[in-house]
Scaffold this motif. Structure first.
Motif, PDB file in Angstrom:
ATOM      1  N   THR A 153       0.813  -1.219   0.000  1.00  0.00           N
ATOM      2  CA  THR A 153       0.000   0.000   0.000  1.00  0.00           C
ATOM      3  C   THR A 153       0.845   1.267   0.000  1.00  0.00           C
ATOM      4  O   THR A 153       0.424   2.282  -0.536  1.00  0.00           O
TER       5      THR A 153
ATOM      6  N   SER B  69      -1.013  -4.739   2.977  1.00  0.00           N
ATOM      7  CA  SER B  69      -2.347  -5.151   3.381  1.00  0.00           C
ATOM      8  C   SER B  69      -2.508  -6.588   2.923  1.00  0.00           C
ATOM      9  O   SER B  69      -2.117  -6.945   1.820  1.00  0.00           O
TER      10      SER B  69
ATOM     11  N   SER C 182      -5.502  -0.198   6.619  1.00  0.00           N
ATOM     12  CA  SER C 182      -6.382   0.805   6.009  1.00  0.00           C
ATOM     13  C   SER C 182      -7.400   0.204   5.037  1.00  0.00           C
ATOM     14  O   SER C 182      -8.544   0.639   4.999  1.00  0.00           O
ATOM     15  N   ILE C 183      -7.016  -0.795   4.253  1.00  0.00           N
ATOM     16  CA  ILE C 183      -7.957  -1.385   3.299  1.00  0.00           C
ATOM     17  C   ILE C 183      -9.067  -2.122   4.050  1.00  0.00           C
ATOM     18  O   ILE C 183     -10.247  -1.977   3.718  1.00  0.00           O
TER      19      ILE C 183
ATOM     20  N   GLU D 292     -10.101  -1.477   7.083  1.00  0.00           N
ATOM     21  CA  GLU D 292     -10.925  -0.460   7.738  1.00  0.00           C
ATOM     22  C   GLU D 292     -11.862   0.199   6.735  1.00  0.00           C
ATOM     23  O   GLU D 292     -13.029   0.452   7.042  1.00  0.00           O
ATOM     24  N   GLY D 293     -11.373   0.473   5.531  1.00  0.00           N
ATOM     25  CA  GLY D 293     -12.218   1.056   4.491  1.00  0.00           C
ATOM     26  C   GLY D 293     -13.362   0.140   4.119  1.00  0.00           C
ATOM     27  O   GLY D 293     -14.513   0.584   3.964  1.00  0.00           O
ATOM     28  N   THR D 294     -13.078  -1.152   3.984  1.00  0.00           N
ATOM     29  CA  THR D 294     -14.114  -2.132   3.661  1.00  0.00           C
ATOM     30  C   THR D 294     -15.153  -2.197   4.779  1.00  0.00           C
ATOM     31  O   THR D 294     -16.357  -2.253   4.517  1.00  0.00           O
ATOM     32  N   ARG D 295     -14.691  -2.150   6.017  1.00  0.00           N
ATOM     33  CA  ARG D 295     -15.606  -2.196   7.170  1.00  0.00           C
ATOM     34  C   ARG D 295     -16.506  -0.965   7.194  1.00  0.00           C
ATOM     35  O   ARG D 295     -17.713  -1.059   7.420  1.00  0.00           O
ATOM     36  N   ILE D 296     -15.937   0.210   6.907  1.00  0.00           N
ATOM     37  CA  ILE D 296     -16.716   1.451   6.894  1.00  0.00           C
ATOM     38  C   ILE D 296     -17.767   1.410   5.782  1.00  0.00           C
ATOM     39  O   ILE D 296     -18.917   1.802   5.986  1.00  0.00           O
ATOM     40  N   ILE D 297     -17.387   0.915   4.602  1.00  0.00           N
ATOM     41  CA  ILE D 297     -18.352   0.801   3.498  1.00  0.00           C
ATOM     42  C   ILE D 297     -19.493  -0.120   3.894  1.00  0.00           C
ATOM     43  O   ILE D 297     -20.664   0.177   3.625  1.00  0.00           O
TER      44      ILE D 297
END
Length: 119
Positions: free
Chosen positions: A37, A53, A98-99, A101-106
């Motif tokens: 990343t 990641s 970060s990836i 976390e981004g997937t979890r937020i989406i």
């Protein structure tokens, strides 16, 4: 011909590209789906911190990081062959969440959207 002169940011991009290529070629079955990343290079160009990641469970992430840390010497040697520098940087691998976390937020946003009336 002397060594090529790199600024840390430029060298970080080159290292990211080369390590990504090396990881695609590695055949270790314990190595999961790993994505480079980011790379941070020290100002003296002697150290490179590679953020990765890993797709999968915590066990998959731990196993992949263990393989990468075990292969640091090999990866550094290969970098030395591919990049012309006076000193090939010491490479260390760090997990980058970060990836995930981004997937979890989406997913949270989707779940909230499903709970809205009229959706």
């Amino acid at each position: 011909m002397g060594p090529v002169i790199f600024r840390p940011e430029r060298l970080a991009e080159v290292i990211k590209k080369e390590i990504s290529d090396l990881l695609r070629q590695m055949k270790d079955p314990r190595l999961g789906f790993v994505t480079v990343t980011a790379v941070e290079v020290s100002s003296d160009l002697r150290y490179a911190k590679v953020f990765v990641s890993v797709l999968g469970s915590n066990e998959d992430q731990d196993a992949s990081l263990k393989v990468l840390r075990g292969a640091q010497g090999f990866i550094r040697t290969e970098l030395g062959k591919r990049i012309r520098l006076r000193y090939t940087p010491e490479v260390s691998f760090v997990h980058d969440p970060s990836i995930e976390e981004g997937t979890r937020i989406i997913q949270i946003i989707r779940d909230i959207g499903k709970g809205q009336p009229g959706q």
